[in-house]
Design a protein around this motif. Structure first.
Motif, mmCIF file in Angstrom:
data_model
loop_
_atom_site.group_PDB
_atom_site.id
_atom_site.type_symbol
_atom_site.label_atom_id
_atom_site.label_comp_id
_atom_site.label_asym_id
_atom_site.label_seq_id
_atom_site.Cartn_x
_atom_site.Cartn_y
_atom_site.Cartn_z
ATOM 1 N N CYS A 130 45.884 46.636 42.604
ATOM 2 C CA CYS A 130 45.834 46.432 43.698
ATOM 3 C C CYS A 130 45.517 48.009 43.860
ATOM 4 O O CYS A 130 44.564 48.545 45.012
ATOM 5 C CB CYS A 130 47.295 46.078 44.403
ATOM 6 S SG CYS A 130 47.538 46.161 45.485
ATOM 7 N N TYR A 172 48.544 37.787 43.591
ATOM 8 C CA TYR A 172 48.037 38.509 42.000
ATOM 9 C C TYR A 172 49.072 37.782 41.436
ATOM 10 O O TYR A 172 50.234 37.254 40.847
ATOM 11 C CB TYR A 172 48.168 40.133 41.829
ATOM 12 C CG TYR A 172 48.487 40.369 40.526
ATOM 13 C CD1 TYR A 172 47.540 40.613 39.817
ATOM 14 C CD2 TYR A 172 49.602 40.413 39.919
ATOM 15 C CE1 TYR A 172 47.204 40.817 38.657
ATOM 16 C CE2 TYR A 172 49.110 40.973 38.440
ATOM 17 C CZ TYR A 172 47.973 41.103 37.196
ATOM 18 O OH TYR A 172 48.182 41.516 36.297
ATOM 19 N N TYR A 217 46.605 40.670 49.028
ATOM 20 C CA TYR A 217 46.418 40.032 47.847
ATOM 21 C C TYR A 217 47.832 40.179 46.838
ATOM 22 O O TYR A 217 47.978 40.051 46.655
ATOM 23 C CB TYR A 217 45.677 41.912 46.449
ATOM 24 C CG TYR A 217 44.262 42.828 46.508
ATOM 25 C CD1 TYR A 217 43.418 41.969 47.772
ATOM 26 C CD2 TYR A 217 44.576 44.022 47.115
ATOM 27 C CE1 TYR A 217 42.345 43.194 48.328
ATOM 28 C CE2 TYR A 217 44.041 44.533 47.730
ATOM 29 C CZ TYR A 217 42.528 44.274 48.248
ATOM 30 O OH TYR A 217 42.040 45.675 48.600
ATOM 31 N N LYS A 221 49.455 45.280 37.286
ATOM 32 C CA LYS A 221 49.843 45.133 38.796
ATOM 33 C C LYS A 221 49.355 45.862 40.213
ATOM 34 O O LYS A 221 48.625 46.213 41.022
ATOM 35 C CB LYS A 221 51.099 44.688 38.535
ATOM 36 C CG LYS A 221 50.746 43.787 40.000
ATOM 37 C CD LYS A 221 53.338 43.846 40.160
ATOM 38 C CE LYS A 221 53.356 42.299 39.397
ATOM 39 N NZ LYS A 221 54.198 42.128 39.710
ATOM 40 N N SER A 275 45.927 37.193 35.893
ATOM 41 C CA SER A 275 46.042 38.198 35.734
ATOM 42 C C SER A 275 45.644 39.102 35.302
ATOM 43 O O SER A 275 46.166 40.877 35.353
ATOM 44 C CB SER A 275 46.671 37.720 34.156
ATOM 45 O OG SER A 275 45.819 37.232 33.214
ATOM 46 N N LEU A 293 50.578 43.570 48.733
ATOM 47 C CA LEU A 293 50.235 42.308 47.793
ATOM 48 C C LEU A 293 51.377 41.962 47.851
ATOM 49 O O LEU A 293 52.478 42.019 48.073
ATOM 50 C CB LEU A 293 50.434 44.033 46.026
ATOM 51 C CG LEU A 293 51.063 42.993 45.178
ATOM 52 C CD1 LEU A 293 49.395 42.583 43.886
ATOM 53 C CD2 LEU A 293 51.321 43.646 43.902
ATOM 54 N N HIS A 324 52.905 38.656 45.268
ATOM 55 C CA HIS A 324 52.954 38.446 43.676
ATOM 56 C C HIS A 324 55.046 38.148 43.189
ATOM 57 O O HIS A 324 55.958 38.183 44.128
ATOM 58 C CB HIS A 324 53.054 40.249 43.078
ATOM 59 C CG HIS A 324 53.891 40.936 43.319
ATOM 60 N ND1 HIS A 324 55.039 41.503 41.889
ATOM 61 C CD2 HIS A 324 54.110 42.031 44.129
ATOM 62 C CE1 HIS A 324 56.354 42.351 43.236
ATOM 63 N NE2 HIS A 324 55.453 42.816 43.882
ATOM 64 N N GLN A 379 41.532 48.198 43.593
ATOM 65 C CA GLN A 379 40.776 46.558 44.483
ATOM 66 C C GLN A 379 40.756 46.962 46.198
ATOM 67 O O GLN A 379 40.196 46.810 47.022
ATOM 68 C CB GLN A 379 41.858 45.497 44.282
ATOM 69 C CG GLN A 379 41.168 44.127 45.460
ATOM 70 C CD GLN A 379 39.209 44.602 44.894
ATOM 71 O OE1 GLN A 379 39.017 44.112 43.340
ATOM 72 N NE2 GLN A 379 38.292 43.950 45.363
ATOM 73 N N TYR A 395 44.276 37.016 43.015
ATOM 74 C CA TYR A 395 42.868 36.982 41.704
ATOM 75 C C TYR A 395 43.935 36.802 41.221
ATOM 76 O O TYR A 395 45.595 36.465 40.861
ATOM 77 C CB TYR A 395 43.101 38.775 41.383
ATOM 78 C CG TYR A 395 42.454 39.145 42.783
ATOM 79 C CD1 TYR A 395 41.120 39.937 42.496
ATOM 80 C CD2 TYR A 395 43.260 39.828 43.956
ATOM 81 C CE1 TYR A 395 40.612 40.351 43.418
ATOM 82 C CE2 TYR A 395 42.161 39.980 44.773
ATOM 83 C CZ TYR A 395 40.549 40.455 44.917
ATOM 84 O OH TYR A 395 39.702 41.032 45.614
ATOM 85 N N TRP A 420 43.458 40.654 37.387
ATOM 86 C CA TRP A 420 42.133 41.112 38.678
ATOM 87 C C TRP A 420 40.854 40.611 38.448
ATOM 88 O O TRP A 420 40.298 41.274 39.031
ATOM 89 C CB TRP A 420 42.121 42.834 38.904
ATOM 90 C CG TRP A 420 43.569 43.260 39.097
ATOM 91 C CD1 TRP A 420 44.516 43.660 38.706
ATOM 92 C CD2 TRP A 420 44.309 43.096 40.478
ATOM 93 N NE1 TRP A 420 45.221 43.903 39.023
ATOM 94 C CE2 TRP A 420 45.565 43.517 40.508
ATOM 95 C CE3 TRP A 420 43.788 42.763 41.655
ATOM 96 C CZ2 TRP A 420 46.613 43.885 41.703
ATOM 97 C CZ3 TRP A 420 44.473 42.364 43.010
ATOM 98 C CH2 TRP A 420 45.330 43.353 42.934
ATOM 99 N N THR A 466 50.091 36.124 37.538
ATOM 100 C CA THR A 466 49.976 36.948 36.160
ATOM 101 C C THR A 466 50.104 36.361 35.439
ATOM 102 O O THR A 466 49.886 36.616 34.543
ATOM 103 C CB THR A 466 51.538 37.782 36.389
ATOM 104 O OG1 THR A 466 52.105 37.214 36.430
ATOM 105 C CG2 THR A 466 51.498 39.229 36.994
#
Length: 716
Positions: free
Chosen positions: A59, A106, A104, A55, A152, A25, A27, A62, A150, A154, A108
């Motif tokens: 993760c 992410y 991924y 979050k 916020s 992840l 982020h 997914q 992705y 997802w 937000t």
């Protein structure tokens, strides 16, 4: 390496080859209470509270969809209370992102659900996300081969490989898409370019702006939180140990230059940048190909960076050192970066604060370079000496129980006036050093030396002052700046006072006895020995570096991956293989002798058989190889002893016909190939010699018969 099981939300630890495929992840951190931390999982806090943030849950969910059983998230997979573990994790993080099956990202603060550039919200919201502004996410953008973005909630926005997404990222970061795609290695970008990628990024802690770049520069170093800006300096110091890329100093381009900067109040900016922000305008700077003739790379030495640089003044008369990096300007040729320099009274150069780097036309081939020392220290004030009648005046040293013995350079010493004249004919990039030697009147074994700029040290009476002057620029910077020294009997204090009279600048050097003990007395003789040892070490290091280059070249040529450690192992293997091969060769020789003996026995038996009317015993005399297809027919030699294809009447030449469209001649006695006849367009089916052995006829599937001269192989 700890990973989170996407089904159980538990941490599992793996080592080396046992690490399973995992998602990772990328982020931006929120408040600690909004993140799942290491102790939350190990102590079951989040589970008991039934509180798994979107979050974290998104993760894991997914990853499960993508057929992966594990994920890595920095908030909870590292025990940040363990400083050793934290340091190891930071040094390994780039590799972990690179080796992940998928990354991924992410975001937000992104709510749009489409990557269409025509969508005005996408065009503004996505590239302005905090994710593009944080320091740590830079390596997380570059390390993985592919990143899935992705929003916020997802919702999938796109992949780093998508051309629409790639254009947005390239525009938002200034990073060329070949580096984003991974089709071009990061090492192909100059240090200045890579620094520029981080120039507008920020981190929560000052030190992290250096630590987040470790993977991008393939550097490892210990984490020292609390050192502030020093972390970024350490990163640059590590870089110049492993690279010859001059662009590490190509910072400060395009920064405003204050008009009020004067030569009398120059402040050192230090040779290193304070942060990646100093490289904000260095995005297009490329590392050079050593076009500038130089015999040295950058080396940290006694509080200075030592190198050989061509020196050049700009239109305003300010001095610049030309780096071996720059850019190509269409129609204007190559330009190189020049860093501002100012020479000081103490024999070193400083990089003046407030003066920006500039671009200069690339110097012509063979341009000479000067070895210079640039001070690493920042905010050091220097006093420059100018004018035509400046000098050092030496007060009578006898009051301190000393006698002046010699001065270097000798041509500057006016003995009657007790003055050292400061030359006004020096070039702008030259700094003169003035050394004075005093001997105690009690004739002790130790002399006192002063560098006229208020430094004092001792030396043995056998140490030559010329040697000290010659190698003083290599002496550790920490050896200077001492104004008290002591021999076995007394302490001597040196001061330099400035006296301006009618525009003349006189520096009065005074020596006096003192009861104060120095914190340390610098021994110049020791410093020279130390320099000699360092020189030997540098030569050895250079030889070792050349050895690394040789083994690298060896590996590239042969497609191997030897290291200095593995060479010994490989040599042992080779010696073992040679031993086996020698045994095989020995057996081969013995078998050859045995085979020859057996052939002789069969020859004798054939002679006996022929003499007694028996059928001859057939043996294999030799195997002739060379044809690439079927050999069609056979014939006996004139004496009837050897079976082959076609023999010349004298029995000395053998001709063979083959499906590879050729005829070959062989020496019967040696079995060696003599000549290959080519010309048929199909298989050669049969050959025959003329009665006199001068002509050979060959019949082929191409519906032709060809005649050849046996002596020359020419087609008739």
């Amino acid at each position: 390496m700890r990973l989170i099981n996407v089904q159980t939300y538990k941490l599992e630890e793996f080592f080396n080859e046992r690490v399973p495929p995992y998602a990772i992840l990328s982020h931006t951190w929120g408040n600690d209470q909004d993140e799942i931390l290491f102790h939350d999982i190990t102590e079951g806090n989040a589970e008991s509270a039934n509180h798994w943030p979107i979050k974290f849950k998104g993760c894991c969910k997914q990853a499960a969809k993508d057929g992966l059983n594990y994920v890595w998230i920095d908030t909870c997979c590292i025990d940040k209370t363990n400083s050793v573990e934290l340091g190891e994790a930071i040094n390994s993080m780039f590799r972990w992102y690179k080796e992940a099956t998928v990354c991924y990202a992410y975001l937000t603060d992104v709510t749009v659900k489409s990557i269409e550039i025509s969508n005005p919200h996408m065009g503004s919201e996505f590239p302005t996300s905090r994710w593009f502004q944080r320091g740590w996410t830079l390596q997380e953008l570059l390390a993985p081969r592919n990143i899935l973005f992705y929003n916020s909630t997802w919702t999938f926005l796109g992949s780093k490989k998508d051309i629409k997404m790639l254009r947005l990222i390239e525009k938002a970061t200034g990073i060329r898409r070949s580096f984003l795609r991974g089709t071009q290695e990061l090492i192909d970008a100059s240090i200045a370019q890579r620094m520029s990628w981080a120039s507008r990024r920020i981190t929560k802690r000052k030190e992290d702006i250096a630590y987040c770049l470790l993977g991008i520069f393939d550097i490892t170093m210990p984490m020292i939180y609390g050192e502030g800006d020093r972390a970024f300096i350490r990163l640059q110091e590590e870089l110049i140990k492993k690279t010859r890329d001059d662009s590490i100093f190509a910072w400060g381009l395009g920064l405003p230059e204050p008009v009020s900067v004067g030569s009398k109040h120059i402040i050192s900016a230090g040779v290193f940048a304070t942060s990646p922000a100093d490289f904000v305008n260095s995005r297009h700077i490329l590392s050079g190909k050593r076009e500038i003739k130089s015999t040295a790379t950058f080396v940290i030495d006694g509080g200075c960076v030592r190198s050989n640089l061509p020196l050049c003044p700009n239109s305003r008369g300010h001095l610049f050192g030309l780096l071996n990096c720059g850019l190509e300007i269409n129609g204007s040729g190559k330009m190189v970066v020049g860093i501002p320099l100012s020479h000081s009274l103490f024999g070193e150069y400083i990089r003046p604060r407030g003066r920006c780097s500039q671009l200069f036309p690339a110097p012509k081939a063979g341009t000479s370079a000067s070895q210079i020392y640039i001070k690493t220290e920042r905010q050091q004030r220097t006093a420059t000496v100018s004018g035509n009648s400046n000098c050092f005046e030496i007060e009578d040293p006898s009051e301190a129980g000393l006698k002046l013995i010699e001065v270097e350079p000798q041509e500057c010493w006016l003995e009657e006036e007790s003055l050292i004249t400061i030359s006004s004919n020096l070039s702008r990039n030259t700094v003169q050093q003035y050394w004075i030697r005093f001997r105690p009147e009690n004739k002790g074994p130790t002399d006192f030396l002063t560098k006229a700029q208020c430094h004092i040290m001792t030396c043995s009476q056998t140490t030559l002052l010329k040697d000290l002057v010659r190698y003083s620029s290599n002496i550790r910077q920490s050896a200077f700046g001492k104004n008290i020294a002591r021999d076995t009997l007394q302490s001597i204090h040196v001061t330099v006072e400035q006296d301006n009279t009618d525009g003349q600048m006189i520096f009065i050097v005074k020596l006096a006895k003192t009861t104060t003990l120095p914190s340390v007395t610098v021994d110049a003789t020791y410093e020279l020995k130390l320099q000699a040892a360092k020189s030997e070490r540098d030569k050895a290091a250079k030889a070792e570096n050349e050895l690394y280059l040789k083994i690298g070249k060896f590996n590239r040529q042969r497609g191997t991956a030897y290291t200095l450690v593995s060479v010994d192992k490989r040599l042992a293997e080779i010696r073992e293989e040679m031993g086996q091969l020698e045994k095989i060769q020995k057996c081969r020789v013995e078998l050859s002798k045995q085979g020859l003996s057996i052939e002789r026995k069969f020859d004798d038996l054939n002679k006996i058989a022929l003499a007694n009317g028996y059928n001859p015993v057939l043996t294999t005399r030799s195997t002739l190889t060379g044809h690439s297809f079927i050999v069609w027919n056979v014939a006996f030699s004139p004496d009837g002893k050897i079976l082959a294809v076609a023999f010349s009447p004298d029995g000395k030449i053998l001709a063979s016909a083959s499906g590879d469209k050729t005829v070959r001649f062989w020496g019967v006695a040696t079995g060696a190939a003599r000549r290959t006849l080519t010309g048929h367009s199909a298989s050669v089916l049969s050959v025959a010699f003329s009665p006199d052995g001068k002509i050979l006829a060959s019949a082929s599937g191409d519906n032709t018969v060809r005649l050849w001269e046996v002596a020359t192989g020419a087609a008739q």
